[in-house]
Motif scaffolding. Structure first.
Motif, PDB file in Angstrom:
ATOM      1  N   ASP A  44      -8.980 -50.779  65.772  1.00 14.85           N
ATOM      2  CA  ASP A  44      -9.457 -50.204  67.120  1.00 14.85           C
ATOM      3  C   ASP A  44     -10.744 -50.932  67.497  1.00 14.85           C
ATOM      4  O   ASP A  44     -11.485 -51.704  66.553  1.00 14.85           O
ATOM      5  N   THR A  73     -10.466 -47.447  71.089  1.00  8.26           N
ATOM      6  CA  THR A  73     -10.750 -46.083  69.971  1.00  8.26           C
ATOM      7  C   THR A  73     -10.182 -44.805  70.722  1.00  8.26           C
ATOM      8  O   THR A  73     -10.540 -44.569  71.758  1.00  8.26           O
ATOM      9  N   GLU A  75      -7.811 -40.910  70.053  1.00  6.04           N
ATOM     10  CA  GLU A  75      -6.571 -40.614  69.972  1.00  6.04           C
ATOM     11  C   GLU A  75      -5.442 -40.882  71.235  1.00  6.04           C
ATOM     12  O   GLU A  75      -4.253 -40.893  70.748  1.00  6.04           O
ATOM     13  N   LYS A  78      -2.940 -43.297  70.519  1.00  8.10           N
ATOM     14  CA  LYS A  78      -1.643 -43.177  69.496  1.00  8.10           C
ATOM     15  C   LYS A  78      -0.776 -42.613  70.353  1.00  8.10           C
ATOM     16  O   LYS A  78      -0.220 -41.562  70.491  1.00  8.10           O
ATOM     17  N   GLY A 107      -7.072 -42.796  61.149  1.00 10.66           N
ATOM     18  CA  GLY A 107      -5.802 -42.115  61.253  1.00 10.66           C
ATOM     19  C   GLY A 107      -4.972 -42.403  62.242  1.00 10.66           C
ATOM     20  O   GLY A 107      -4.005 -42.848  62.464  1.00 10.66           O
ATOM     21  N   VAL A 108      -5.715 -42.724  63.346  1.00  8.60           N
ATOM     22  CA  VAL A 108      -5.110 -43.007  64.710  1.00  8.60           C
ATOM     23  C   VAL A 108      -4.335 -44.569  64.496  1.00  8.60           C
ATOM     24  O   VAL A 108      -3.187 -44.623  64.915  1.00  8.60           O
ATOM     25  N   ASP A 111      -1.675 -44.670  61.767  1.00 10.69           N
ATOM     26  CA  ASP A 111      -0.281 -43.697  62.148  1.00 10.69           C
ATOM     27  C   ASP A 111       0.333 -44.752  63.193  1.00 10.69           C
ATOM     28  O   ASP A 111       1.557 -44.997  63.047  1.00 10.69           O
ATOM     29  N   THR A 131     -10.341 -46.373  57.024  1.00 11.57           N
ATOM     30  CA  THR A 131     -11.945 -46.654  57.144  1.00 11.57           C
ATOM     31  C   THR A 131     -12.554 -45.210  57.497  1.00 11.57           C
ATOM     32  O   THR A 131     -14.093 -45.221  57.495  1.00 11.57           O
ATOM     33  N   THR A 132     -11.859 -44.235  57.574  1.00  9.03           N
ATOM     34  CA  THR A 132     -12.422 -42.937  57.784  1.00  9.03           C
ATOM     35  C   THR A 132     -12.273 -42.166  56.475  1.00  9.03           C
ATOM     36  O   THR A 132     -11.317 -42.396  56.005  1.00  9.03           O
ATOM     37  N   SER A 139      -4.713 -39.352  55.708  1.00  8.12           N
ATOM     38  CA  SER A 139      -3.492 -40.062  56.601  1.00  8.12           C
ATOM     39  C   SER A 139      -2.932 -41.483  56.093  1.00  8.12           C
ATOM     40  O   SER A 139      -1.716 -41.410  56.372  1.00  8.12           O
ATOM     41  N   LYS A 144       3.681 -41.258  56.243  1.00  5.51           N
ATOM     42  CA  LYS A 144       3.986 -40.410  57.741  1.00  5.51           C
ATOM     43  C   LYS A 144       3.275 -41.287  58.763  1.00  5.51           C
ATOM     44  O   LYS A 144       2.030 -41.223  58.837  1.00  5.51           O
ATOM     45  N   LYS A 153       1.414 -33.464  69.588  1.00 11.38           N
ATOM     46  CA  LYS A 153       0.748 -34.522  68.568  1.00 11.38           C
ATOM     47  C   LYS A 153       2.216 -34.794  67.535  1.00 11.38           C
ATOM     48  O   LYS A 153       2.935 -34.052  67.405  1.00 11.38           O
ATOM     49  N   LEU A 171     -17.166 -48.663  53.257  1.00 15.30           N
ATOM     50  CA  LEU A 171     -16.888 -48.536  54.703  1.00 15.30           C
ATOM     51  C   LEU A 171     -17.224 -47.209  55.569  1.00 15.30           C
ATOM     52  O   LEU A 171     -17.586 -47.118  56.416  1.00 15.30           O
ATOM     53  N   SER A 174     -21.006 -46.190  57.516  1.00 16.21           N
ATOM     54  CA  SER A 174     -21.166 -46.131  58.959  1.00 16.21           C
ATOM     55  C   SER A 174     -20.452 -45.071  59.667  1.00 16.21           C
ATOM     56  O   SER A 174     -20.495 -45.070  60.874  1.00 16.21           O
TER      57      SER A 174
HETATM   58  N1  LIG Z   1      -0.104 -39.706  58.856  1.00 16.81           N
HETATM   59  C1  LIG Z   1      -0.619 -38.700  58.101  1.00 16.81           C
HETATM   60  O1  LIG Z   1      -0.127 -38.010  57.148  1.00 16.81           O
HETATM   61  C2  LIG Z   1      -1.806 -37.972  58.897  1.00 16.81           C
HETATM   62  C3  LIG Z   1      -2.463 -37.040  58.028  1.00 16.81           C
HETATM   63  C4  LIG Z   1      -3.777 -36.372  58.754  1.00 16.81           C
HETATM   64  C5  LIG Z   1      -4.040 -36.790  60.190  1.00 16.81           C
HETATM   65  N2  LIG Z   1      -3.144 -37.788  60.524  1.00 16.81           N
HETATM   66  C6  LIG Z   1      -3.690 -38.332  62.069  1.00 16.81           C
HETATM   67  O2  LIG Z   1      -5.026 -38.980  61.683  1.00 16.81           O
HETATM   68  C7  LIG Z   1      -5.565 -39.100  63.114  1.00 16.81           C
HETATM   69  C8  LIG Z   1      -6.938 -38.768  63.060  1.00 16.81           C
HETATM   70  O3  LIG Z   1      -7.645 -39.745  62.185  1.00 16.81           O
HETATM   71  P1  LIG Z   1      -9.166 -39.980  61.806  1.00 16.81           P
HETATM   72  O4  LIG Z   1      -9.881 -38.515  61.748  1.00 16.81           O
HETATM   73  O5  LIG Z   1      -9.435 -41.032  61.119  1.00 16.81           O
HETATM   74  O6  LIG Z   1      -9.527 -40.488  63.353  1.00 16.81           O
HETATM   75  P2  LIG Z   1      -9.730 -41.885  64.190  1.00 16.81           P
HETATM   76  O7  LIG Z   1      -8.730 -42.912  63.684  1.00 16.81           O
HETATM   77  O8  LIG Z   1      -9.724 -41.697  65.728  1.00 16.81           O
HETATM   78  O9  LIG Z   1     -11.080 -42.395  63.842  1.00 16.81           O
HETATM   79  C9  LIG Z   1     -12.166 -41.526  64.044  1.00 16.81           C
HETATM   80  C10 LIG Z   1     -13.326 -42.206  64.677  1.00 16.81           C
HETATM   81  O10 LIG Z   1     -14.038 -43.280  63.605  1.00 16.81           O
HETATM   82  C11 LIG Z   1     -14.043 -44.410  63.923  1.00 16.81           C
HETATM   83  N3  LIG Z   1     -14.282 -45.172  62.968  1.00 16.81           N
HETATM   84  C12 LIG Z   1     -13.277 -45.375  62.079  1.00 16.81           C
HETATM   85  N4  LIG Z   1     -13.720 -45.931  60.830  1.00 16.81           N
HETATM   86  C13 LIG Z   1     -15.007 -45.947  61.012  1.00 16.81           C
HETATM   87  C14 LIG Z   1     -16.183 -46.375  59.960  1.00 16.81           C
HETATM   88  N5  LIG Z   1     -15.866 -46.929  58.905  1.00 16.81           N
HETATM   89  N6  LIG Z   1     -17.247 -46.516  60.835  1.00 16.81           N
HETATM   90  C15 LIG Z   1     -17.659 -45.930  61.943  1.00 16.81           C
HETATM   91  N7  LIG Z   1     -16.634 -45.377  62.891  1.00 16.81           N
HETATM   92  C16 LIG Z   1     -15.508 -45.569  62.249  1.00 16.81           C
HETATM   93  C17 LIG Z   1     -12.935 -44.672  65.042  1.00 16.81           C
HETATM   94  O11 LIG Z   1     -13.269 -45.876  65.603  1.00 16.81           O
HETATM   95  C18 LIG Z   1     -12.849 -43.499  65.891  1.00 16.81           C
HETATM   96  O12 LIG Z   1     -13.844 -43.354  66.632  1.00 16.81           O
HETATM   97  C19 LIG Z   1      -4.692 -37.928  64.031  1.00 16.81           C
HETATM   98  O13 LIG Z   1      -4.051 -38.697  64.915  1.00 16.81           O
HETATM   99  C20 LIG Z   1      -4.143 -37.135  62.869  1.00 16.81           C
HETATM  100  O14 LIG Z   1      -2.558 -36.779  63.641  1.00 16.81           O
HETATM  101  C21 LIG Z   1      -2.360 -38.437  60.041  1.00 16.81           C
END
Ligand SMILES: NC(=O)c1ccc[n+]([C@@H]2O[C@H](COP(=O)([O-])OP(=O)(O)OC[C@H]3O[C@@H](n4cnc5c(N)ncnc54)[C@H](O)[C@@H]3O)[C@@H](O)[C@H]2O)c1
Length: 361
Positions: A44, A73, A75, A78, A107-108, A111, A131-132, A139, A144, A153, A171, A174
């Motif tokens: 993103d 960037t 949700e 997705k 996760g966005v 997925d 990276t989160t 995730s 999945k 969702k 990572l 940040s």
């Molecule tokens: N597939 C699965 O099994 C599963 C499980 C749980 C959640 N999910 C999905 O995951 C998603 C949520 O994931 P999320 O919480 O990672 O949200 P996200 O992917 O939106 O990331 C959150 C924010 O952090 C930023 N970011 C990412 N890495 C960064 C870094 N290293 N430094 C600074 N900023 C960073 C992103 O740009 C974004 O603004 C939802 O869509 C949810 O449905 C999927």
């Protein structure tokens, strides 16, 4: 070489999960890129700004053609329209069945990129570079993949395992504090539902802050827990995977009634965890002191344990319509002790209502 640990996740296809500090700088040591004709890095805009160029350079160092596809960037990206744009990008870059998608992000991104990989040309290989904290502990593992549809969702998707998951805890430095808390709610979930040792370890952290080695240990521990469950129930058929939904029944309902704007996922899960702890106490399964301990832990990590301006009846309605409800019966994951989650539990609606009335102030 940077220290790392690899778990061999034995699903239909073997998926090594490697966790370490600084390992993104040594990508080619953790994954064999040789068999691929070309690659697409999907990320993103935020992650691209932070790490996109360095990962792109590493991938290019393998001598393959690498192209970059960036999602907005958040949700909202997705979606099926992003998936369609992804197909167009892959086609325009002549990605064939020997192509590899590298998903770099939370996760966005994971997925969405995973779903593009699962469906383009009936499935091409992909790897997850989460990276989160949420993506590293949850995730990116388990296959999945999917997108949201018509405001709901994860309505469209698949089970499609990556070739590898490579999680670099460096990572996370940040990551904004709110995103860190979001992931910590899932870490706390693993401890309370499945791993008393992890719960006690988090309890001993007085300040709620972690060093990078501590974080690497915690992420690895969570990955092991998730891998064990996924191996036992890869496509959510035997019911074993339901333990991962601990705290999510009320959590999802809270997200639905606030239309995903009122609170973040981790905050909703935190309220869901305390709801389940209180329901378990009402049913005589959990000591009041454990409920208090859980509450203290959530609060120490900055997570909420109650919610405002939400009606208990609204939540109960949303629970009835949760997509994990089967034949109108909500099956709860309750607690019979710390680290001892039990799945498939029916709960009388009056017990749920009583607890929700206590939590919704
Ligand atoms: N597939 C699965 O099994 C599963 C499980 C749980 C959640 N999910 C999905 O995951 C998603 C949520 O994931 P999320 O919480 O990672 O949200 P996200 O992917 O939106 O990331 C959150 C924010 O952090 C930023 N970011 C990412 N890495 C960064 C870094 N290293 N430094 C600074 N900023 C960073 C992103 O740009 C974004 O603004 C939802 O869509 C949810 O449905 C999927």
């Amino acid at each position: 070489m940077k220290a790392s640990h690899t778990i061999k996740l034995e699903t239909a296809r073997l998926c090594p999960v490697t966790i370490g500090d600084g390992i993104i700088e040594q990508l080619e040591r953790h994954f064999d890129f040789t068999e691929y004709s070309s690659m697409v890095l999907i990320t993103d805009t935020t992650v691209n700004r932070l790490y996109g160029q360095s990962v792109l350079q590493r991938l290019k160092a393998t001598g393959k053609k690498v192209s970059l596809f960036t999602l907005p960037t958040g949700e909202r990206a997705k979606s099926l329209s992003t998936v369609e744009r992804g197909y167009q990008f892959l086609l325009a870059n002549n990605i064939d069945r020997k192509g590899l998608i590298c998903s770099l992000g939370g996760g966005v991104v994971g997925d969405t990129a995973g779903y593009i990989a699962a469906s383009y040309l009936r499935g091409i290989d992909y790897i997850q570079l989460p990276t989160t904290l949420l993506a590293q502990v949850d995730s990116s593992i388990g296959g999945k993949v999917g997108v949201n549809f018509e405001g709901k969702k994860n309505m469209v998707g698949s089970f499609y395992q990556p070739q590898a998951v490579i999680g670099d805890v460096a990572l996370l430095q940040s990551l904004p504090p709110a995103e860190m808390r979001n992931g910590l709610a899932e870490v706390i979930k693993y401890g309370i539902a499945m791993d008393e040792g992890l719960y006690r370890l988090l309890d001993r952290k007085q300040d709620g802050e972690f060093t990078t080695p501590e974080l690497a240990d915690i992420v690895l521990r969570c990955c092991r827990l998730k891998a064990g469950i996924v191996e036992a129930d890869e496509t959510e058929r035997t019911g074993k995977r339901a333990i991962l939904n601990f705290g999510h029944t009320v959590g999802h309902a809270l997200e639905a009634v606030t239309k995903f704007r009122g609170c973040r996922h981790g905050e909703a899960v935190a309220v869901g965890i305390i709801a389940v702890a209180k329901i378990s106490q009402q049913l005589g399964m959990l000591e009041p002191s454990d409920v208090q301990g859980i509450k203290n832990q959530l609060q120490k990590f900055g997570l909420p344990t109650s919610c405002q301006r939400v009606s208990p009846d609204g939540l109960i309605n949303a629970i009835r319509f949760d997509k994990k409800t089967t034949l109108g019966q909500t099956r709860w994951v309750l607690l019979k002790g710390i680290g001892k989650g039990v799945t498939n539990q029916p709960v009388e609606e009056n017990v749920v209502r009583k607890v929700l009335m206590e939590l919704c102030r």
